[in-house]
Design a protein around this motif. Structure first.
Motif, PDB file in Angstrom:
ATOM      1  N   GLU A   1      -8.558  22.221  -0.248  1.00  0.00           N
ATOM      2  CA  GLU A   1      -9.172  23.378  -0.257  1.00  0.00           C
ATOM      3  C   GLU A   1      -8.988  24.411  -1.536  1.00  0.00           C
ATOM      4  O   GLU A   1      -9.600  24.881  -2.067  1.00  0.00           O
ATOM      5  N   LEU A   2      -7.682  24.279  -1.851  1.00  0.00           N
ATOM      6  CA  LEU A   2      -7.554  25.211  -3.230  1.00  0.00           C
ATOM      7  C   LEU A   2      -8.432  24.837  -4.186  1.00  0.00           C
ATOM      8  O   LEU A   2      -8.810  25.278  -5.210  1.00  0.00           O
ATOM      9  N   ASP A   3      -8.405  23.259  -4.474  1.00  0.00           N
ATOM     10  CA  ASP A   3      -9.418  22.896  -5.452  1.00  0.00           C
ATOM     11  C   ASP A   3     -10.823  23.098  -5.252  1.00  0.00           C
ATOM     12  O   ASP A   3     -11.564  23.420  -6.255  1.00  0.00           O
ATOM     13  N   ALA A   4     -11.293  23.095  -3.973  1.00  0.00           N
ATOM     14  CA  ALA A   4     -12.626  23.362  -3.738  1.00  0.00           C
ATOM     15  C   ALA A   4     -12.900  24.850  -4.331  1.00  0.00           C
ATOM     16  O   ALA A   4     -13.971  25.286  -4.485  1.00  0.00           O
ATOM     17  N   GLN A   5     -12.027  25.649  -3.974  1.00  0.00           N
ATOM     18  CA  GLN A   5     -12.029  27.049  -4.485  1.00  0.00           C
ATOM     19  C   GLN A   5     -11.770  27.443  -5.731  1.00  0.00           C
ATOM     20  O   GLN A   5     -11.693  28.471  -6.274  1.00  0.00           O
TER      21      GLN A   5
ATOM     22  N   GLN B   1     -13.378  16.528   6.151  1.00  0.00           N
ATOM     23  CA  GLN B   1     -14.362  16.531   4.589  1.00  0.00           C
ATOM     24  C   GLN B   1     -15.582  16.738   5.164  1.00  0.00           C
ATOM     25  O   GLN B   1     -16.341  17.386   4.320  1.00  0.00           O
ATOM     26  N   GLN B   2     -16.016  16.503   6.251  1.00  0.00           N
ATOM     27  CA  GLN B   2     -17.500  16.879   6.420  1.00  0.00           C
ATOM     28  C   GLN B   2     -17.793  18.246   6.497  1.00  0.00           C
ATOM     29  O   GLN B   2     -18.550  19.031   6.114  1.00  0.00           O
ATOM     30  N   ASP B   3     -16.779  19.241   7.198  1.00  0.00           N
ATOM     31  CA  ASP B   3     -16.509  20.459   7.052  1.00  0.00           C
ATOM     32  C   ASP B   3     -16.562  21.030   5.673  1.00  0.00           C
ATOM     33  O   ASP B   3     -17.071  22.064   5.208  1.00  0.00           O
ATOM     34  N   MET B   4     -15.757  20.402   4.736  1.00  0.00           N
ATOM     35  CA  MET B   4     -15.817  20.867   3.220  1.00  0.00           C
ATOM     36  C   MET B   4     -17.158  20.785   2.872  1.00  0.00           C
ATOM     37  O   MET B   4     -17.395  21.632   1.928  1.00  0.00           O
ATOM     38  N   SER B   5     -17.816  19.801   3.012  1.00  0.00           N
ATOM     39  CA  SER B   5     -19.199  19.659   2.478  1.00  0.00           C
ATOM     40  C   SER B   5     -19.959  20.686   3.022  1.00  0.00           C
ATOM     41  O   SER B   5     -20.947  20.985   2.204  1.00  0.00           O
ATOM     42  N   ARG B   6     -19.944  21.014   4.194  1.00  0.00           N
ATOM     43  CA  ARG B   6     -20.732  22.101   4.868  1.00  0.00           C
ATOM     44  C   ARG B   6     -20.456  23.364   4.001  1.00  0.00           C
ATOM     45  O   ARG B   6     -21.195  24.137   3.702  1.00  0.00           O
ATOM     46  N   ARG B   7     -19.169  23.711   3.860  1.00  0.00           N
ATOM     47  CA  ARG B   7     -18.672  25.035   3.253  1.00  0.00           C
ATOM     48  C   ARG B   7     -18.891  25.133   1.775  1.00  0.00           C
ATOM     49  O   ARG B   7     -19.330  26.186   1.250  1.00  0.00           O
TER      50      ARG B   7
END
Length: 756
Positions: A687-691, A735-741
């Motif tokens: 999550e940190l990397d995604a942000q 991971q699917q939730d990450m893709s949506r966000r």
């Protein structure tokens, strides 16, 4: 109370006499109309002179009976007149403020006789107790301030909830500390048919701060005086309790006593059971004025509406001002002022039987309040010694107290059937979320844990810390259970900065922890360690919930997200504060990585420098963390580069990366779907990397993992195939939730997972 009984018995006897005399008369006449064991009719037709059965003898008997009836009726009229005169004198008699008969009938009288009546029979009280309606709300007011008092309140509330059968409305006059603690506790406790309102005690200080007070309760010990002004104007009556009270019966029994108040009685109090107000405890002992032994204010019944009409505020203020001219200060806080007012106005008091406030201070006469366990109603630990007080039956009282202290509070979340409760948005949302889950799903228990509300007690011990003024302060964040308690002292020796800990404990374990902490010089010497208790519920260890609780209550700009099994290097706190400035964490999204190592030795000579650590690595005394079982978790840290690095360096995210990092306080929370063992930190780093956080390795920082027995959750992970299947399912859903966000940027996580 005994006087009340006697007065009522006299009235009852007279009434029964009036009812019974005519009946006896007619029975007598009826018996007289038998001859030779056979009934003799007294009907007019059969009693005529020409009747064959009519004789001179029966005529004389009839005349004799008629004379007797007239005599009985005359006695009856005389008795009625006597009773009427007695009733006529009664109101005038009760107006005498200092009359013992008055005080006995009104519940404010001779305490010796009263106690005798109590011991003779606590439960009767001259007949049936007044009944409280099934769903009538009982209002309870408590003054609470600080960390210790907040713990005491919980035990009091447990004892009330255990016995109660009515909805409860708690009115808590609390300082900012107690409000934060108790608001979170009640919000997460979610007890049906319980409402809690808070009133800012700090705003009330000006109302009583002019009164000098020597009592250990301080300024908060005077705030019961201003309840008529503080509580809602439409609240008519309330039970006021000290925090050191334990209930041994349904509080509705005490609420019912309000129905016994008469005339101008507005205060329900138990007589003080010590000799304090008699002024004979020591030479030159000079207590505040009181009526006899005085009254104890640990339990008070307040008729608020009548007190307001009597101008209570003006009454107690004038009394306090007058007495302070000679006394200079109070010794027993509000109790001294209540007693001074009562001394001048004894008609205000309804004296409660002493079992409603069995006072366990030294040298009290509390033993006269009970003869058997069933006699006890309320126990009051009103000595500064608390559980160490001297009393013949103190072991019994202590065990009763400890029962509630260690009682599982989750069991008190029981419904009051038949009583409508106020709509609770949080409860309704929770039920809605749970109803959407498929109970036949093999991973149902995992999914359900995400929505479980765990009762939470913040700041279980005293906490006091002001963050550094340069805005570089860092708090160490960790979570633990009872089996890791031994790590606390070691961490405190290695890390001098603030610490925020979430402890997953049962009620009984929380008390064990309290005793452990209070017995530790190291822990008691540190006021900058915040202990937040998250109470056990469910079958999984809610690791990420615990981390979130600890993170949420960090008071510094930055936090070091660690685990309880790690010891930070000596001096790491100051090093991190310097690194915060060097890397400009305030204005950039960076996560500073503290490289992790481990030892397999339970006794380790901790390295005091990087050079010493490298030497131990070379000798095989230390290893990079989990290199032999989970290399991917820390491999991206690039330990080979770290060995020679002298400046911070950047590394890229890789699949399953889970370093220990220092971040700003506003970083994202951990994902609660991951419980027990597996992927709980990995998901957070992703999550940190995604942000778009940068991962920066600190060249002169390190931490070492200390060995311990495998946790229960890792054992389940290794032995239970379904556990591993469910964890894999949760990973895919995350991971699917990450893709949506995060859209296209999150695709790399799916790709990396497939390639790993």
């Amino acid at each position: 109370m005994l006087g009340v009984c006697r007065g009522r018995r006299k009235f009852l006897a007279a009434s029964l006499t009036l009812l019974c005399i005519p009946a006896i008369t007619w029975l007598y006449l009826f018996a007289g109309s038998f001859e030779d064991g056979k009934p003799v009719s007294l009907s007019p037709l059969e009693a005529q002179p020409h009747s064959p059965r009519y004789t001179a003898s029966s005529q004389r008997e009839r005349e004799s009976l008629e004379v007797r009836v007239r005599e009985v009726e005359e006695e009856n009229r005389a008795l009625r007149r006597q009773l009427s005169l007695a009733q006529g004198r009664s109101p005038a008699h009760r107006r005498g403020n200092h009359s013992k008969t008055y005080s006995m009938e009104e519940g404010t009288g001779d305490s010796e006789n009263l106690r005798a009546g109590i011991v003779a029979g606590n439960s009767s009280e001259c007949g049936q107790q007044p009944v409280v309606e099934k769903c009538e709300t009982i209002h309870v007011a408590i003054v609470c301030a600080g960390y210790n008092a907040s713990r005491d309140v919980v035990t009091l509330v447990k004892s009330v909830l255990f016995h109660r059968r009515n909805p409860l409305h708690f009115h808590l006059i609390a300082d900012s500390i107690a409000e934060q603690i108790l608001a979170t506790l009640f919000q997460t406790w979610m007890v049906p048919a319980v409402r809690v309102d808070f009133y800012n005690a700090d705003e009330l200080k000006s109302e009583v701060s002019w009164i000098p007070n020597k009592h250990y309760s301080g300024i908060y010990g005077l705030m019961k005086l201003v309840l008529t002004k503080t509580l809602p104007a439409n609240l008519e009556r309330v039970i006021v309790l000290d925090t050191d009270i334990t209930f041994a019966t349904d509080i509705a029994e005490l609420w019912a006593v309000f129905h016994k108040f008469k005339g101008q009685q507005v205060l329900g109090l138990v007589e003080n059971q010590s000799d304090w107000y008699l002024g004979n405890l020591w030479k030159n002992h000079r207590p505040w004025p009181a009526l006899g032994r005085g009254y104890n204010t640990g339990v008070i019944l307040l008729l608020l509406d009548k007190l307001r009409k009597m101008k209570w505020e003006q009454m107690w203020r004038l009394t306090a001002e007058r007495e302070l001219m000679g006394m200079l200060s109070t010794s027993l806080a509000d109790q001294d002022i209540f007693n001074a007012v009562i001394k001048q106005n004894p008609f205000l008091v309804y004296q409660l039987p002493c079992f409603w406030n069995v006072q366990l201070s030294d040298h009290t006469r509390s033993e006269q309040c009970y003869r058997d366990v069933s006699d006890l109603k309320v126990i009051h630990w009103n000595s500064p010694k608390k559980l160490r007080v001297k009393n013949k039956h103190v072991e019994f009282f202590r065990n009763l107290y400890l029962t509630f202290l260690e009682y599982d509070g989750n069991l008190l979340r029981r419904e009051l059937f038949g009583c409508p409760s106020e709509a609770d948005v949080n409860s309704e949302n929770l039920q809605k979320q749970l109803s959407e889950l498929d109970e036949d799903d093999l991973c149902y228990e995992f999914r359900r844990e995400r929505f479980t509300v765990h009762r939470t007690h913040l700041y279980f011990l005293h906490y006091e810390y002001e963050p550094a003024s340069d805005n570089t302060d860092v708090t160490l964040v960790a979570q633990l259970s009872m089996d890791r308690l031994q790590m606390l002292e070691a961490i405190c020796k290695h890390w001098e900065g603030p610490v925020s800990l979430a402890l997953y404990l049962s009620d009984a374990e929380a008390q064990q922890f309290l005793r452990y902490a209070q017995g530790s010089e190291v822990l008691m010497g540190r006021h900058n360690v915040a202990y937040h208790i998250v109470y056990k519920e469910g079958q999984f260890y809610p690791v990420n919930l615990l981390r979130n609780v600890a993170m949420k209550h960090v008071g510094t700009p930055y936090m070091f997200l660690s685990d309880i099994d790690f010891l930070p290097m000596y001096g790491l706190y100051e090093y991190l504060r310097k690194s915060v400035i060097q890397l400009d964490l305030a204005n950039t999204k960076k996560a500073m990585i503290v490289p992790a190592f481990e030892t397999l030795r339970y006794r380790l000579s901790f390295p005091k420098s990087k050079a010493e650590l490298l030497s131990m690595l070379d000798m095989g005394t230390l290893f990079t963390f989990r290199y032999h079982v989970w290399t991917k978790g820390h491999a991206p840290t690039n330990f080979a580069k770290w060995r020679t690095a002298t400046t911070p360096y950047r590394v890229e995210w890789e699949a399953d990366f889970e370093p220990y990092v220092v971040v700003r306080r506003d970083c994202p929370e951990y994902d609660r779907r991951f419980v027990g063992f597996g992927w709980n930190k990995v998901a957070h780093i992703m999550e940190l990397d995604a942000q778009e956080y940068e991962f920066i390795v600190l060249p002169n920082a390190y931490m070492i993992h200390m060995p311990h027995a495998p946790s229960f959750d890792i054992t389940k992970f290794r032995s239970n195939k379904q556990y591993r299947i469910c964890l894999k399912t949760l990973k895919e859903e995350f991971q699917q939730d990450m893709s949506r966000r995060y859209g296209f940027a999150a695709l790399k996580y799916l790709t990396a997972e497939n390639n790993s």
